[in-house]
Design an enzyme around this catalytic site. Sequence first.
Site, PDB file in Angstrom:
ATOM      1  N   GLY A  88      -7.561   7.686  44.616  1.00  0.00           N
ATOM      2  CA  GLY A  88      -8.382   6.624  44.044  1.00  0.00           C
ATOM      3  C   GLY A  88      -8.564   6.788  42.550  1.00  0.00           C
ATOM      4  O   GLY A  88      -8.170   7.781  41.942  1.00  0.00           O
ATOM      5  N   ARG A 174      -6.313  -0.634  29.579  1.00  0.00           N
ATOM      6  CA  ARG A 174      -4.962  -0.841  30.106  1.00  0.00           C
ATOM      7  C   ARG A 174      -4.862  -2.213  30.767  1.00  0.00           C
ATOM      8  O   ARG A 174      -5.779  -2.644  31.472  1.00  0.00           O
ATOM      9  CB  ARG A 174      -4.598   0.253  31.114  1.00  0.00           C
ATOM     10  CG  ARG A 174      -3.186   0.092  31.683  1.00  0.00           C
ATOM     11  CD  ARG A 174      -2.701   1.351  32.363  1.00  0.00           C
ATOM     12  NE  ARG A 174      -3.399   1.641  33.597  1.00  0.00           N
ATOM     13  CZ  ARG A 174      -3.194   2.745  34.327  1.00  0.00           C
ATOM     14  NH1 ARG A 174      -2.317   3.646  33.919  1.00  0.00           N
ATOM     15  NH2 ARG A 174      -3.862   2.949  35.444  1.00  0.00           N
ATOM     16  N   ARG A 181      -0.498   0.242  44.182  1.00  0.00           N
ATOM     17  CA  ARG A 181       0.553   1.254  44.222  1.00  0.00           C
ATOM     18  C   ARG A 181       1.046   1.464  45.652  1.00  0.00           C
ATOM     19  O   ARG A 181       0.407   1.014  46.600  1.00  0.00           O
ATOM     20  CB  ARG A 181      -0.005   2.573  43.673  1.00  0.00           C
ATOM     21  CG  ARG A 181      -0.796   2.424  42.372  1.00  0.00           C
ATOM     22  CD  ARG A 181      -1.960   3.425  42.322  1.00  0.00           C
ATOM     23  NE  ARG A 181      -2.842   3.170  41.170  1.00  0.00           N
ATOM     24  CZ  ARG A 181      -2.731   3.780  39.997  1.00  0.00           C
ATOM     25  NH1 ARG A 181      -1.794   4.682  39.805  1.00  0.00           N
ATOM     26  NH2 ARG A 181      -3.549   3.490  39.014  1.00  0.00           N
ATOM     27  N   ASP A 250       1.420   7.508  44.238  1.00  0.00           N
ATOM     28  CA  ASP A 250       0.285   6.808  43.638  1.00  0.00           C
ATOM     29  C   ASP A 250       0.597   6.368  42.211  1.00  0.00           C
ATOM     30  O   ASP A 250      -0.215   5.665  41.598  1.00  0.00           O
ATOM     31  CB  ASP A 250      -0.972   7.679  43.670  1.00  0.00           C
ATOM     32  CG  ASP A 250      -0.777   9.032  43.005  1.00  0.00           C
ATOM     33  OD1 ASP A 250       0.008   9.826  43.543  1.00  0.00           O
ATOM     34  OD2 ASP A 250      -1.392   9.294  41.955  1.00  0.00           O
TER      35      ASP A 250
END
Length: 490
Positions: A88, A174, A181, A250
Site C-alpha cells: 500500500g 506525481r 498496479r 507493485d
Amino acid sequence: MTVHFPFQNTYSTLPANFFARVAPTPVAAPRLIKLNRALAVHLGLDPDVLESPEGAEILAGKRLPDGADPIAMAYAGHQFGHFVPQLGDGRAILLGEVIDKDGVRRDIQLKGSGPTPFSRRGDGRAALGPVLREYIVSEAMFALGIPTTRSLAAVTSGERVQRETMLPGAVLTRVAASHIRVGTFQFFAARGDTDGVRKLADHVISRHYPDIGMAERPYHALLERVVARQADLVARWLLVGFIHGVMNTDNTSISGETIDYGPCAFMDEYNPAQVFSSIDELGRYAYANQPRIALWNLTRLAECLLPLFSDDKDKAIEQAQFILGEFAEKFTAAYQTGLRRKIGLFTARDGDEALVQDLLDAMAKNQADFTLTFRRLSDAAGDADNDSVRAQFTDPAAFDEWATRWRERLTDEPQSTAERQAAMRAVNPAFIPRNHRVEAVIAAAVNNDYTPFEELLTVLSKPYEDQPAYAAYAEPPLPDQRVLQTFCGT
C-alpha cells in the site's frame, strides 16, 4: 488566493477495502523548488496560483484543495520474488483526479506527505534527493517519448528526515494515468476476494480500456492489453539503456506507464548484465533481464484474473497461458523494430537482427558508451567518417569490421542520406540523465543550490537536439565520476 483543482474522485467510490482515507500531515515551512508549468496548464490548473505561497502549501500537503478526497491505496506485491500480502501507499496520498486537455483522466498524488495506515513503521516522508531524482528522470523519460508518470512539482518541507543521516525533506507531486498496479490485483486475489478483483478489473477497463468494456470476454481482453503495453514499454526502456532497478509487481503499472523511480539508472557503457540498485544483489532486475521479469509480473496478474476467465480452472489457465504467450512476440517486434531504426534501417531484411546484435556484442566487449555510440552512428550515417563512433570502442577495429557490413546494408534502403540521418537522430538521443549528473544536482540542492537542477532539466527537455551550449552534458563520466550504485531512498 483560491487554489482550484477540478477534482473527480472515482477511485474513492470503490469499496472501503480498496484504500484508507487519510489526510496529508502538515509540514513546517513548505517552499516551492520547481513547478512544471506546462504540465499544470495541460491539467487545467493555474500555474501562477500554484506558484503562490498557498499553492506551495497544497503541493506540500499542508493545505487541502477544495474537492480533494485524500486516500492511500491498498496493494500487495512480489518484492524481489517474495510475496508481501499488504504493502500500500506508505508515503503517498492520492488527492484526486483531473481530466487533462486531451480528455484523459489523471491522478494527482503527493509523495512524501506523511504516514498512512500502510506505512509499516515508516515516517511517510521523502528526502530531497529521491524527490529530485524522480522529477528529473520521469520528465526526461517523457521527453524521450517513453510512457511515464509525470512530475508536477517539487517542494521542500522545511523539515529534516532521518535516513542514514539527517536530510532535508521534500514532497513530490506525481501525475499518473492511474496508480493501479499488478500488486493492486494481488491484494484482493491473495485474500480470495474474487468480487474485489472483478470490481477492480471493471474499474480499470472503464478507466484505461473502455473500448473493451462490451467485448465478449472483457477480462481476457484486459490481460491482452496490459501484456501489449508492458511489452512495448520494456522494449522502449532497452532502446535508451534504461534500467528500472526495482521491477516488483507493485511497481508494474496497469496503464503501461513507467512508475516509481527509485534506484533507476541509465547505462553509460553498454553491459547487458548491468545492475545499479544497491539492493539487487543477485541481478534479478539487470538491464537484459527486464523483459523476462515483465513477463513474470504479467503472469502474476494473469493468476489474479483466472477466476474471471472461467469456472473451469484448467481452461482458465490455458486461456491465460495463450495470452501470456503473446508477450515474447510483441516485445521482440517492438525491440527489433527499434534497434533497426537506431542503425538507420527502415525495412526488414534477413540478417538484420544478427547485424544489430553483432554491434551490441562489439559494444559490450569494448566498453562502448550506449547512448553516444548510437548518436555518433547517426552522425556517421550522414558521411563516410567513422572516427566519432570508433572513439567509443577500446579496439576501434571492432567497429570498422561491423561498419563495412552496415554501410553495405544501408545501400538497400530507400531513404536519402539526409532522411536517414534525421530519422536516426530522432530515435538516438544525445542527452540522457546520466547518473553522475543527477548525483551532482542532488549534492548541490542539498546545499540549497538549484541552478544545476534547473540546467539539467533544460538540457533533458530536448534530448534529441544537439544543444551545443550544453555539449558537456552528453559526455560520459570520467573514471572518478562514475556512479556504481543507486539507492531506493525510501
